[in-house]
Design a protein around this motif. Structure first.
Motif, PDB file in Angstrom:
ATOM      1  N   HIS A 111       0.778  -1.400  -0.034  1.00 20.49           N
ATOM      2  CA  HIS A 111      -0.149   0.021   0.149  1.00 20.49           C
ATOM      3  C   HIS A 111       0.882   1.229   0.076  1.00 20.49           C
ATOM      4  N   LYS A 112       2.077   1.001   0.330  1.00 17.63           N
ATOM      5  CA  LYS A 112       2.873   2.383   0.597  1.00 17.63           C
ATOM      6  C   LYS A 112       2.972   3.315  -0.600  1.00 17.63           C
ATOM      7  N   GLN A 139      10.740  -1.550   2.682  1.00 21.56           N
ATOM      8  CA  GLN A 139       9.324  -1.446   1.924  1.00 21.56           C
ATOM      9  C   GLN A 139       9.126   0.000   1.834  1.00 21.56           C
ATOM     10  N   SER A 229       4.451   6.484   7.557  1.00 21.38           N
ATOM     11  CA  SER A 229       3.413   5.858   8.408  1.00 21.38           C
ATOM     12  C   SER A 229       3.029   7.022   9.330  1.00 21.38           C
ATOM     13  N   ASN A 262      -3.823  -5.228   9.690  1.00 18.59           N
ATOM     14  CA  ASN A 262      -2.687  -5.165  10.510  1.00 18.59           C
ATOM     15  C   ASN A 262      -2.245  -3.832  10.766  1.00 18.59           C
ATOM     16  N   VAL A 263      -1.629  -3.397  11.936  1.00 13.01           N
ATOM     17  CA  VAL A 263      -1.134  -2.095  12.445  1.00 13.01           C
ATOM     18  C   VAL A 263       0.226  -2.092  12.878  1.00 13.01           C
ATOM     19  N   GLY A 264       1.194  -1.499  11.862  1.00  7.00           N
ATOM     20  CA  GLY A 264       2.567  -1.252  12.145  1.00  7.00           C
ATOM     21  C   GLY A 264       2.657   0.245  12.892  1.00  7.00           C
ATOM     22  N   GLY A 265       2.468   1.300  11.776  1.00  8.14           N
ATOM     23  CA  GLY A 265       2.456   2.719  12.408  1.00  8.14           C
ATOM     24  C   GLY A 265       0.803   2.999  12.199  1.00  8.14           C
ATOM     25  N   GLY A 266       0.171   2.193  11.577  1.00 12.04           N
ATOM     26  CA  GLY A 266      -1.302   2.380  11.345  1.00 12.04           C
ATOM     27  C   GLY A 266      -1.893   2.848  10.036  1.00 12.04           C
ATOM     28  N   SER A 267      -0.918   3.172   8.934  1.00 11.65           N
ATOM     29  CA  SER A 267      -1.538   3.651   7.759  1.00 11.65           C
ATOM     30  C   SER A 267      -2.279   2.682   6.832  1.00 11.65           C
ATOM     31  N   ASN A 268      -1.861   1.603   6.796  1.00 14.15           N
ATOM     32  CA  ASN A 268      -2.601   0.874   5.604  1.00 14.15           C
ATOM     33  C   ASN A 268      -3.836   0.550   6.304  1.00 14.15           C
ATOM     34  N   GLY A 337       7.746  -4.508   9.751  1.00  8.84           N
ATOM     35  CA  GLY A 337       6.957  -3.273   9.458  1.00  8.84           C
ATOM     36  C   GLY A 337       5.986  -3.187  10.753  1.00  8.84           C
ATOM     37  N   GLU A 384       3.540  -9.290   7.746  1.00  9.09           N
ATOM     38  CA  GLU A 384       2.535  -8.053   8.293  1.00  9.09           C
ATOM     39  C   GLU A 384       1.164  -8.306   7.971  1.00  9.09           C
ATOM     40  N   THR A 385       0.808  -8.360   6.568  1.00 10.71           N
ATOM     41  CA  THR A 385      -0.548  -8.568   6.256  1.00 10.71           C
ATOM     42  C   THR A 385      -1.183  -9.960   6.612  1.00 10.71           C
ATOM     43  N   SER A 413      -2.065  -5.819   2.870  1.00  7.53           N
ATOM     44  CA  SER A 413      -1.393  -4.728   2.613  1.00  7.53           C
ATOM     45  C   SER A 413      -0.256  -5.085   1.823  1.00  7.53           C
ATOM     46  N   GLY A 414       0.201  -6.260   1.736  1.00  8.02           N
ATOM     47  CA  GLY A 414       1.139  -6.308   0.613  1.00  8.02           C
ATOM     48  C   GLY A 414       1.651  -7.817   0.404  1.00  8.02           C
TER      49      GLY A 414
HETATM   50  C1  LIG Z   1       4.953  -1.160   6.025  1.00 15.07           C
HETATM   51  C2  LIG Z   1       4.164  -2.118   6.008  1.00 15.07           C
HETATM   52  C3  LIG Z   1       2.844  -2.278   6.964  1.00 15.07           C
HETATM   53  C4  LIG Z   1       3.077  -1.645   8.384  1.00 15.07           C
HETATM   54  O1  LIG Z   1       2.937  -0.179   8.109  1.00 15.07           O
HETATM   55  P1  LIG Z   1       1.432   0.429   8.482  1.00 15.07           P
HETATM   56  O2  LIG Z   1       1.931   1.951   8.516  1.00 15.07           O
HETATM   57  O3  LIG Z   1       0.937   0.046   9.785  1.00 15.07           O
HETATM   58  O4  LIG Z   1       0.879   0.169   7.346  1.00 15.07           O
HETATM   59  C5  LIG Z   1       2.019  -3.525   6.749  1.00 15.07           C
HETATM   60  N1  LIG Z   1       2.113  -4.248   5.772  1.00 15.07           N
HETATM   61  C6  LIG Z   1       3.064  -3.997   4.914  1.00 15.07           C
HETATM   62  C7  LIG Z   1       2.919  -4.866   3.731  1.00 15.07           C
HETATM   63  C8  LIG Z   1       4.187  -3.076   4.885  1.00 15.07           C
HETATM   64  O5  LIG Z   1       4.699  -2.953   3.808  1.00 15.07           O
END
Ligand SMILES: *Cc1c(COP(=O)(O)O)cnc(C)c1O
Length: 452
Positions: A111-112, A139, A229, A262-268, A337, A384-385, A413-414
């Motif tokens: 998604h980035k 990523q 993110s 899924n949440v890493g920093g939260g953007s996707n 991520g 992550e996904t 997300s990926g």
């Molecule tokens: C970077 C990444 C994430 C985590 O980042 P968010 O900002 O939470 O989306 C999740 N999935 C993929 C595939 C990523 O590259």
């Protein structure tokens, strides 16, 4: 059987991003200057971000038009398909309907670029020649390199040294798109040189790489910095995902009872769920929104809602978020991520208000789901996904027990094509689980800045 994929025509791509700021159920507490404790003004951010993005960061306009030039690039892969996971449903023998919004079809495979492309565009519009950023496993670095490439500006990426050495393929992807990628710590910055003086073999960290990128951007009149993110404008650009999904559900004549991701920093996750949160906050629909995270880095489920630094080096503004403390170093799980100590303030506010719920998942359970998914749906998810996939499977199995026919949407997300070493680890029985002892968390949050 209904269609397996719901496509939107290009003419139906939403024309504006959705800004959740005016709809939030409580005011968002502003970022604070770490030196003074005062709210940040636009002028504080101007040395490192272009003004258009600073305005978006603080905007109270509910809709922000997507520029034509950004739309033209989006059309290289957007609209992304909404798939129905029929084969998984059959395998689980569940009455639930499982859909996924597939962001793995973008050129960098995640998604980035939804935000990288937009950020590169606004920088170019303001005459910026070069964007400097950091990346962990690559990523974000690869997405930004792609964004800079399509808008004809330079990308300079500081990549955490250990990933630079161990994971060459995303670095090569950056180089294919014309970026300059340096292992961090490097000798190109004060921050890097001081680390190298103490430890010439430093493996690096995201905190160090951020310090290098910010230093470079602040010193160079022709350069700015970019973040992939956490910040409001990044989440804003990602809402294209959920806005497309809303239209696709209309075509499918369906609507999710559950949105999971899924949440890493939260953007996707924000990207896929905020348009559904909008319907929920307006009382039009009642959707259960579930954020997932690793048990090794359980920010939303076990962190403290408090102001904290965004980075280890204490250089960034203070953000109000669920945090495990900026000095917290998570275990080396494969979902790199998702190893961030905090989360996006907008998302944290919605969790604190009970609009979004959070769940922590074990790495082994996540990979079990990832392999089941790969063997039914074919697509191999990023680690992550796979967190969202795990939670969707758990919900679908609950439906099997109760007989409920829930509709579940996964933010996908990926892809995991650069993460096959992690799959190797799982398939050969070497994957370990991490549960974080409470003392570790208590220790890590003892260092929080003294601001509520
Ligand atoms: C970077 C990444 C994430 C985590 O980042 P968010 O900002 O939470 O989306 C999740 N999935 C993929 C595939 C990523 O590259």
């Amino acid at each position: 059987m209904d269609d397996s994929k719901i496509f939107l025509p290009e003419s139906e791509i939403p024309q504006a991003w959705y800004n959740i700021n005016p709809d939030l159920p409580a005011p968002l507490q502003p970022p604070l200057n770490p030196a003074t404790g005062e709210p940040l003004g636009p002028e504080d951010l101007a040395p490192i971000f272009p003004m258009a993005l600073i305005e978006q960061e603080m905007s109270m306009e509910p809709w922000i038009d997507i520029p034509d030039d950004v739309m033209d690039v989006y059309k290289l892969w957007r609209p992304s398909p909404l798939h129905r996971a029929y084969r998984l449903e059959e395998h689980l023998d569940t009455p639930a309907r499982i859909y996924y919004k597939n962001e793995s079809v973008s050129p960098p495979g995640s998604h980035k670029p939804n935000t990288a492309v937009a950020q590169a565009y606004y920088n170019r519009e303001e005459g910026v020649r070069r964007i400097v950023t950091e990346t962990g496993a690559g990523q974000w670095g690869s997405a930004l390199s792609f964004g800079c490439c399509v808008f004809g500006i330079e990308a300079e990426v500081y990549m955490v040294r250990i990933s630079y050495d161990q994971k060459p393929y995303r670095r090569l992807l950056m180089q294919v798109w014309g970026a300059d990628c340096y292992p961090s710590p490097s000798d190109r910055t004060e921050a890097g040189r001081s680390i190298l003086a103490e430890d010439p073999d430093s493996p690096g960290s995201l905190g160090i790489a951020i310090s290098e990128a910010v230093e470079k951007a602040a010193q160079d009149d022709e350069a700015k910095y970019a973040l992939g993110s956490v910040l409001n404008h990044v989440l804003l650009h990602q809402t294209i995902v959920g806005l497309e999904a809303l239209k696709q559900f209309e075509i499918a004549d369906d609507y999710p009872d559950i949105v999971v991701g899924n949440v890493g920093g939260g953007s996707n996750f924000a990207g896929v769920c905020f348009p559904f949160v909008r319907e929920k906050l307006a009382g039009r629909r009642d959707t259960q929104i579930i954020a997932t995270e690793p048990t090794a880095c359980p920010t939303l489920t076990r962190g403290i809602y408090h102001y904290d630094f965004g980075d280890t080096a204490e250089l960034t503004p203070l953000l109000k978020m669920y945090t495990l403390g900026h000095k917290f170093i998570p275990a080396p799980i494969h979902a790199g991520g998702l190893r961030y100590h905090g989360d996006a303030p907008q998302l944290c506010l919605l969790v604190s208000q009970g609009v979004i719920e959070a769940r922590a998942l074990h790495q082994t359970d996540v990979f079990e789901a990832a392999v089941m998914w790969s063997r039914t749906e074919g697509h191999v998810p990023a680690p992550e996904t796979a967190h969202g996939v795990r939670a969707a499977i758990d919900e679908a199995l609950k439906c099997k027990e109760t007989g409920e026919e829930k509709c579940i949407l996964i933010g996908y997300s990926g892809h995991g094509h650069f993460d096959l070493a992690a799959y190797d680890n799982y398939l050969t029985g070497h994957l370990v689980d991490y549960e974080l002892p409470q003392e570790k968390i208590d220790e890590a949050v003892a260092d929080l800045p003294d601001v509520q």
